[in-house]
Design a protein around this motif. Structure first.
Motif, PDB file in Angstrom:
ATOM      1  N   SER A  84      38.315 -28.655  -2.132  1.00 22.05           N
ATOM      2  CA  SER A  84      36.293 -28.402  -2.031  1.00 22.05           C
ATOM      3  C   SER A  84      36.364 -26.546  -2.805  1.00 22.05           C
ATOM      4  N   SER A 125      28.754 -31.530  -8.541  1.00 20.40           N
ATOM      5  CA  SER A 125      28.931 -29.824  -7.956  1.00 20.40           C
ATOM      6  C   SER A 125      27.613 -29.386  -9.197  1.00 20.40           C
ATOM      7  N   SER A 126      27.360 -28.164  -9.239  1.00 20.74           N
ATOM      8  CA  SER A 126      26.777 -26.956 -10.197  1.00 20.74           C
ATOM      9  C   SER A 126      27.769 -26.775 -11.319  1.00 20.74           C
ATOM     10  N   TYR A 149      38.717 -28.718 -10.823  1.00 13.65           N
ATOM     11  CA  TYR A 149      38.114 -28.417  -9.673  1.00 13.65           C
ATOM     12  C   TYR A 149      36.920 -29.208 -10.433  1.00 13.65           C
ATOM     13  N   ASN A 178      25.673 -24.254  -5.990  1.00 12.94           N
ATOM     14  CA  ASN A 178      26.211 -23.346  -4.847  1.00 12.94           C
ATOM     15  C   ASN A 178      25.368 -23.371  -3.450  1.00 12.94           C
ATOM     16  N   ARG A 184      30.191 -22.533   6.444  1.00  6.54           N
ATOM     17  CA  ARG A 184      30.806 -21.831   5.286  1.00  6.54           C
ATOM     18  C   ARG A 184      32.271 -21.562   6.068  1.00  6.54           C
ATOM     19  N   LYS A 192      32.788 -14.971   3.362  1.00  5.90           N
ATOM     20  CA  LYS A 192      34.024 -13.377   3.192  1.00  5.90           C
ATOM     21  C   LYS A 192      33.039 -12.410   3.799  1.00  5.90           C
ATOM     22  N   GLY A 211      37.438  -9.452  -5.966  1.00  5.86           N
ATOM     23  CA  GLY A 211      37.745  -9.923  -8.058  1.00  5.86           C
ATOM     24  C   GLY A 211      36.235  -9.896  -7.963  1.00  5.86           C
ATOM     25  N   ARG A 217      26.306 -17.316  -9.234  1.00  8.17           N
ATOM     26  CA  ARG A 217      25.523 -18.407  -8.850  1.00  8.17           C
ATOM     27  C   ARG A 217      24.073 -18.570  -8.198  1.00  8.17           C
ATOM     28  N   ARG A 278      40.026 -15.530 -11.513  1.00  3.25           N
ATOM     29  CA  ARG A 278      40.131 -16.699 -11.987  1.00  3.25           C
ATOM     30  C   ARG A 278      40.271 -16.287 -12.714  1.00  3.25           C
ATOM     31  N   GLU A 281      35.915 -17.822 -15.861  1.00  2.00           N
ATOM     32  CA  GLU A 281      35.809 -17.629 -14.474  1.00  2.00           C
ATOM     33  C   GLU A 281      33.630 -18.907 -14.839  1.00  2.00           C
TER      34      GLU A 281
HETATM   35  N1  GDD Z   1      35.948 -17.642  -2.805  1.00  2.00           N
HETATM   36  C1  GDD Z   1      36.006 -15.797  -4.321  1.00  2.00           C
HETATM   37  N2  GDD Z   1      36.785 -14.866  -3.055  1.00  2.00           N
HETATM   38  N3  GDD Z   1      35.060 -15.848  -4.575  1.00  2.00           N
HETATM   39  C2  GDD Z   1      34.896 -14.638  -5.466  1.00  2.00           C
HETATM   40  C3  GDD Z   1      35.827 -13.152  -4.330  1.00  2.00           C
HETATM   41  C4  GDD Z   1      36.496 -13.104  -3.379  1.00  2.00           C
HETATM   42  O1  GDD Z   1      37.104 -12.434  -3.389  1.00  2.00           O
HETATM   43  N4  GDD Z   1      35.278 -12.375  -5.308  1.00  2.00           N
HETATM   44  C5  GDD Z   1      34.629 -12.712  -6.107  1.00  2.00           C
HETATM   45  N5  GDD Z   1      34.396 -14.207  -6.243  1.00  2.00           N
HETATM   46  C6  GDD Z   1      33.252 -14.522  -7.263  1.00  2.00           C
HETATM   47  C7  GDD Z   1      33.828 -16.243  -7.549  1.00  2.00           C
HETATM   48  O2  GDD Z   1      34.458 -15.884  -8.706  1.00  2.00           O
HETATM   49  C8  GDD Z   1      32.756 -16.973  -8.174  1.00  2.00           C
HETATM   50  O3  GDD Z   1      32.580 -16.595  -8.962  1.00  2.00           O
HETATM   51  C9  GDD Z   1      31.939 -16.411  -7.193  1.00  2.00           C
HETATM   52  O4  GDD Z   1      32.590 -15.532  -6.292  1.00  2.00           O
HETATM   53  C10 GDD Z   1      31.798 -18.198  -5.882  1.00  2.00           C
HETATM   54  O5  GDD Z   1      32.971 -18.003  -5.829  1.00  2.00           O
HETATM   55  P1  GDD Z   1      33.187 -19.628  -4.323  1.00  2.00           P
HETATM   56  O6  GDD Z   1      32.391 -18.748  -3.398  1.00  2.00           O
HETATM   57  O7  GDD Z   1      34.077 -19.268  -4.221  1.00  2.00           O
HETATM   58  O8  GDD Z   1      32.162 -20.305  -4.716  1.00  2.00           O
HETATM   59  P2  GDD Z   1      32.618 -21.348  -6.350  1.00  2.00           P
HETATM   60  O9  GDD Z   1      31.150 -20.988  -7.012  1.00  2.00           O
HETATM   61  O10 GDD Z   1      33.524 -21.633  -6.809  1.00  2.00           O
HETATM   62  O11 GDD Z   1      32.257 -22.908  -5.892  1.00  2.00           O
HETATM   63  C11 GDD Z   1      30.922 -23.322  -5.072  1.00  2.00           C
HETATM   64  O12 GDD Z   1      30.294 -23.685  -5.386  1.00  2.00           O
HETATM   65  C12 GDD Z   1      30.741 -25.136  -5.992  1.00  2.00           C
HETATM   66  C13 GDD Z   1      29.103 -25.563  -6.565  1.00  2.00           C
HETATM   67  O13 GDD Z   1      28.500 -24.257  -7.605  1.00  2.00           O
HETATM   68  C14 GDD Z   1      32.279 -24.353  -3.496  1.00  2.00           C
HETATM   69  O14 GDD Z   1      31.427 -24.624  -2.840  1.00  2.00           O
HETATM   70  C15 GDD Z   1      32.029 -25.354  -4.580  1.00  2.00           C
HETATM   71  O15 GDD Z   1      32.531 -26.442  -3.955  1.00  2.00           O
HETATM   72  C16 GDD Z   1      30.922 -25.988  -5.325  1.00  2.00           C
HETATM   73  O16 GDD Z   1      31.352 -27.275  -5.876  1.00  2.00           O
END
Ligand code: GDD
Ligand code: NAP
Length: 321
Positions: A84, A125-126, A149, A178, A184, A192, A211, A217, A278, A281
């Motif tokens: 995930s 997922s979104s 993913y 999300n 979490r 984090k 990052g 979101r 990433r 993005e």
């Molecule tokens: N993880 C992470 N760590 N993300 C970061 C960081 C960092 O240090 N800095 C910035 N980000 C940004 C990522 O680039 C992304 O745009 C956003 O924070 C959210 O990252 P995540 O919390 O890792 O979640 P996600 O949106 O990529 O994915 C989650 O949501 C999806 C639904 O939209 C996950 O739960 C997936 O499993 C889920 O499908």
């Protein structure tokens, strides 16, 4: 009357553990599928271990899925298991496709063989909306995934729709935006941030490396979202639903709320680290959950600000102890 039986794949994860809590409260007999590991990682379900039945299985192994369904005899199947974490999907793209994409077909095939009358929930997922084609996103918005993913989830989504239409299965796909909370995993950005806010306040960390702070979101609260999953499977007809809050926030907003709550300043502690950026993005996600509100009577209960504050408080309490 005997209790309804539910099988949750991914029961050791954030959503699986919240869903198990919810279904036990509703009087279900809860079964979970877990994969073998040399060290058990069952912290999220430790508090309910004696009230659930666990089965050894893996989404990569068809035999284990068939045997799990035969043993559990579920009325409802919640397929929450997946790789995930979006960032890792670039490091393990084909394994992600196997778990998160083809694994869905394996489970649907096992269901067709063992319990075609059961109801099936797929955790879509979104992230499938990716480079968004429409704002806000709803059930009719075309997908444009931006990560291995997201591509794998789009496959899992369409195979669920296809099996519903091909074999008349009660198969539903929940397109969840999300959602976060105190369970979490630490690698996701909200947790984090809240963990670091608590650790910085306690002098246990010196900085927070992140990052892209501008990504936006639509973040909701995980316990609300598992309630939506359950409501979807109580409908006579299987359909797909978007679950979201209808509000977007940036990663920077998240840091500001968490740091403000902890009495910290963003500029003093946050370091931009390109290794957390990433290859492609998803810049902005915001969901339209009108269909879920009208059909399921579902509404989010906890605001983003409340959720981040309660996550900081929980991390502070845990780290202090
Ligand atoms: N993880 C992470 N760590 N993300 C970061 C960081 C960092 O240090 N800095 C910035 N980000 C940004 C990522 O680039 C992304 O745009 C956003 O924070 C959210 O990252 P995540 O919390 O890792 O979640 P996600 O949106 O990529 O994915 C989650 O949501 C999806 C639904 O939209 C996950 O739960 C997936 O499993 C889920 O499908
Ligand atoms: P999570 O905390 O990462 O949990 C994932 C679960 O999947 C864990 O129990 C994990 O088991 C299990 N798993 C992974 N690979 C497996 C395999 N090959 N066979 C069997 N089990 C396997 O994820 P989550 O946040 O609860 O999310 C639940 C589901 O919703 C996932 O499918 C996710 O992609 C999807 N989703 C999440 C969000 C969100 O914001 N949270 C939004 C939209 C969709 P281990 O404990 O053994 O690793």
């Amino acid at each position: 009357m005997s209790a309804r039986r539910a099988l949750i794949t991914g029961i050791t994860g954030q959503d699986g553990s919240h869903l198990a809590d919810l279904l036990l409260d509703k009087g279900y007999e809860v079964h979970g599928m877990v994969r073998r590991s040399s060290t058990e990682k069952f912290e999220r379900i430790e508090h309910l271990r004696d009230r659930i039945t666990l089965h050894q299985g893996d989404l990569l192994d068809q035999r284990s899925l068939v045997d799990t369904l035969r043993a559990a005899r579920p009325d409802e199947i919640y397929n929450l298991a997946a790789m995930s974490f979006v960032a890792v999907s670039w490091i393990q793209p084909t394994l992600t496709a196997e778990f998160t994409g083809v694994g869905v077909t394996r489970l649907l095939e096992a269901m067709r063989e063992v319990c075609p009358q059961a109801r099936f929930y797929q955790a879509s997922s979104s992230e499938m909306f990716g480079k968004v084609r429409q704002v806000p996103q709803n059930e009719a918005t075309p997908f444009y995934p931006r990560s291995p993913y997201g591509v794998a989830k789009a496959y899992g989504h369409f195979i669920t729709v296809n099996y519903r239409e091909s074999y008349d299965l009660h198969a539903t796909s929940g397109i969840l935006f999300n959602h976060e909370g105190t369970r979490r995993a630490l690698e996701f950005v909200t947790r984090k941030i809240t963990w670091h806010a608590a650790a910085l306040k306690l002098g246990m960390a010196k900085e927070l490396r992140l990052g892209n702070l501008d990504a936006e979101r639509d973040w909701g609260y995980a316990p609300d979202y598992v309630e939506a999953m359950w409501r979807m499977l109580q409908q006579d007809h299987a359909e797909d639903y978007v679950i979201a809050t209808g509000k977007a926030h940036s990663v920077r907003d998240c840091v500001e709320i968490a740091f403000d709550h902890a009495g910290l300043e963003l500029d003093r502690h946050v370091v931009i680290d390109d290794s957390f950026k990433r290859p492609a993005e998803v810049d902005h996600l915001i969901g339209d959950y009108s269909k879920a509100r009208e059909t399921l009577g579902w509404e989010p209960t906890t605001s983003f600000e409340e959720m981040i504050r309660l996550m900081v408080d929980a991390d502070y309490k845990q780290l202090k102890a």
